[in-house]
Design a protein around this motif. Structure first.
Motif, short mmCIF file in Angstrom:
data_model
loop_
_atom_site.label_atom_id
_atom_site.label_comp_id
_atom_site.label_asym_id
_atom_site.label_seq_id
_atom_site.Cartn_x
_atom_site.Cartn_y
_atom_site.Cartn_z
N SER A 1 -7.89 53.16 11.37
CA SER A 1 -7.84 52.19 10.28
C SER A 1 -7.41 50.86 10.87
O SER A 1 -7.01 50.77 12.03
CB SER A 1 -6.86 52.63 9.19
OG SER A 1 -5.54 52.65 9.70
N PHE A 2 -7.49 49.79 10.07
CA PHE A 2 -7.10 48.49 10.59
C PHE A 2 -5.64 48.47 11.03
O PHE A 2 -5.28 47.72 11.94
CB PHE A 2 -7.34 47.41 9.53
CG PHE A 2 -8.78 46.98 9.44
CD1 PHE A 2 -9.45 46.48 10.54
CD2 PHE A 2 -9.47 47.08 8.25
CE1 PHE A 2 -10.77 46.08 10.47
CE2 PHE A 2 -10.79 46.68 8.15
CZ PHE A 2 -11.45 46.18 9.27
N SER A 3 -4.81 49.29 10.41
CA SER A 3 -3.40 49.32 10.79
C SER A 3 -3.20 49.89 12.20
O SER A 3 -2.14 49.70 12.81
CB SER A 3 -2.59 50.14 9.78
OG SER A 3 -3.05 51.49 9.77
N ASP A 4 -4.22 50.60 12.71
CA ASP A 4 -4.13 51.18 14.05
C ASP A 4 -4.67 50.25 15.13
O ASP A 4 -4.62 50.58 16.32
CB ASP A 4 -4.94 52.49 14.12
CG ASP A 4 -4.48 53.52 13.10
OD1 ASP A 4 -3.25 53.64 12.93
OD2 ASP A 4 -5.34 54.18 12.49
N ILE B 1 -14.23 52.06 12.05
CA ILE B 1 -13.04 51.81 11.27
C ILE B 1 -13.16 52.52 9.92
O ILE B 1 -14.21 52.51 9.28
CB ILE B 1 -12.86 50.29 11.04
CG1 ILE B 1 -12.51 49.60 12.36
CG2 ILE B 1 -11.80 50.00 9.99
CD1 ILE B 1 -11.14 49.92 12.88
N GLU B 2 -12.08 53.14 9.52
CA GLU B 2 -12.06 53.90 8.28
C GLU B 2 -11.87 52.95 7.09
O GLU B 2 -11.11 51.98 7.16
CB GLU B 2 -10.89 54.89 8.32
CG GLU B 2 -10.77 55.76 7.09
CD GLU B 2 -9.60 56.72 7.22
OE1 GLU B 2 -9.62 57.76 6.56
OE2 GLU B 2 -8.67 56.41 8.00
N GLY B 3 -12.57 53.24 6.01
CA GLY B 3 -12.35 52.48 4.78
C GLY B 3 -13.60 51.79 4.27
O GLY B 3 -14.62 51.72 4.94
N ASP B 4 -13.51 51.27 3.07
CA ASP B 4 -14.60 50.61 2.38
C ASP B 4 -14.28 49.12 2.30
O ASP B 4 -13.21 48.73 1.82
CB ASP B 4 -14.73 51.19 0.96
CG ASP B 4 -15.91 50.62 0.21
OD1 ASP B 4 -16.31 49.49 0.50
OD2 ASP B 4 -16.41 51.32 -0.69
N TRP C 1 -10.98 46.61 1.02
CA TRP C 1 -10.22 45.70 1.87
C TRP C 1 -9.92 44.39 1.17
O TRP C 1 -8.95 43.71 1.50
CB TRP C 1 -10.97 45.46 3.18
CG TRP C 1 -11.22 46.71 3.96
CD1 TRP C 1 -10.54 47.89 3.86
CD2 TRP C 1 -12.23 46.92 4.93
NE1 TRP C 1 -11.05 48.82 4.71
CE2 TRP C 1 -12.11 48.26 5.38
CE3 TRP C 1 -13.24 46.14 5.47
CZ2 TRP C 1 -12.94 48.81 6.35
CZ3 TRP C 1 -14.08 46.67 6.43
CH2 TRP C 1 -13.92 47.99 6.86
N ASP D 1 -6.76 44.82 -0.53
CA ASP D 1 -5.66 44.88 0.43
C ASP D 1 -5.43 43.53 1.12
O ASP D 1 -4.63 43.44 2.06
CB ASP D 1 -5.94 45.94 1.49
CG ASP D 1 -5.94 47.35 0.92
OD1 ASP D 1 -5.32 47.54 -0.15
OD2 ASP D 1 -6.58 48.23 1.50
#
Length: 266
Positions: free
Chosen positions: A3-6, A158-161, A165, A168
């Motif tokens: 994910s972006f946090s990683d 990257i995980e997610g839609d 975002w 977020d």
């Protein structure tokens, strides 16, 4: 999936990943003279403050000044560094060139996509060459309209839609559509993914100036030519670098193309 946090951005790691990737291409099919290394202090042809109307961040300019590039001639003598892909050679530019022209040359159609100041094009998009863009804030690369066959596998996106975002506060709403239409990888993972596809011969160098992928539909003669090139690489030891004979492979591919596709053998 990351994910972006990683993920984080590092100029040093980005330059190293691109340099390593270009050296990999040289080990497989490119001539070493095709890779241009910056002099100490960065490319003098790239102004330290960027070009007028370029409207990119200081980090983007600093990155472009430090990157190695693939030497690009004029069409049709441009080389491919991935399937149908012409990587942008930013150091060739004239100090007096208008930055807006550079953005249009290296990004998506400005009428269809708003590209922020911290994102820069890695390629020269065209009817054949895809758009690949590097994000110096989020530490990722976007491959716009990426082939389905490239996605998935060992090197996950990257995980997610992208629509989530926005909520977020990662991206503005007016940038959702083009990002949703892209494959998105952490920068270093992106180049590992490209190398893996070359190693598996999903990406096939057809002569010095064209790289094909195995997913594009083509006529029977072209498919047979691609298959024959793959077999030459395997016969010469690819992807085992301890066994691979690049010189013999290049010579045999050239002979094949002179017979079957002379325009690609030049």
């Amino acid at each position: 999936m990351p994910s972006f946090s990683d993920v984080s951005y590092s100029r040093e790691a980005t330059v190293a990943a691109i340099r390593d990737y270009y050296r990999f291409l040289v080990s497989m099919y490119l001539d070493a003279s095709n890779v241009l290394e910056p002099p100490e202090g960065g490319w003098p042809s790239i102004p330290p403050n960027g070009w007028e109307n370029f409207d990119k961040t200081d980090e983007v300019i600093a990155l472009l000044r430090e990157l190695p590039y693939l030497r690009q001639g004029s069409d049709p003598y441009q080389i491919n560094g991935a399937p149908y892909t012409v990587f942008a050679d930013w150091q060739f530019t004239d100090e007096d060139i208008d930055g807006q022209d550079l953005k249009e040359w290296s990004e998506l159609d400005p009428d269809e996509a708003e590209i922020p100041a911290h994102i820069v094009g890695l390629t020269a998009p065209s009817d054949k060459s895809p758009a690949m863009l590097l994000d110096t804030e989020l530490g990722v690369i976007y491959w716009y309209e990426c082939p389905r066959g490239v996605k998935g596998g060992e090197f996950q996106e990257i995980e997610g839609d992208p629509y989530d975002w926005v909520d977020d506060d990662l991206i503005p709403e007016n940038q959702v559509e083009w990002r949703a239409g892209s494959g998105i990888w952490p920068i270093e993972t992106f180049f590992k993914m490209l190398k893996a596809n070359f190693q598996k011969l999903n990406f096939v160098p057809i002569g010095p100036r064209e790289v094909q992928d195995v997913w594009v539909a083509r006529d029977e003669y072209a498919k047979e030519t691609q298959f024959a090139v793959q077999n030459i690489y395997r016969k010469q030891g690819w992807p085992n670098m301890a066994r691979f004979n690049k010189q013999a492979c290049s010579a045999e591919v050239k002979t094949l193309l002179e017979e079957r596709a002379p325009s690609l053998a030049e």
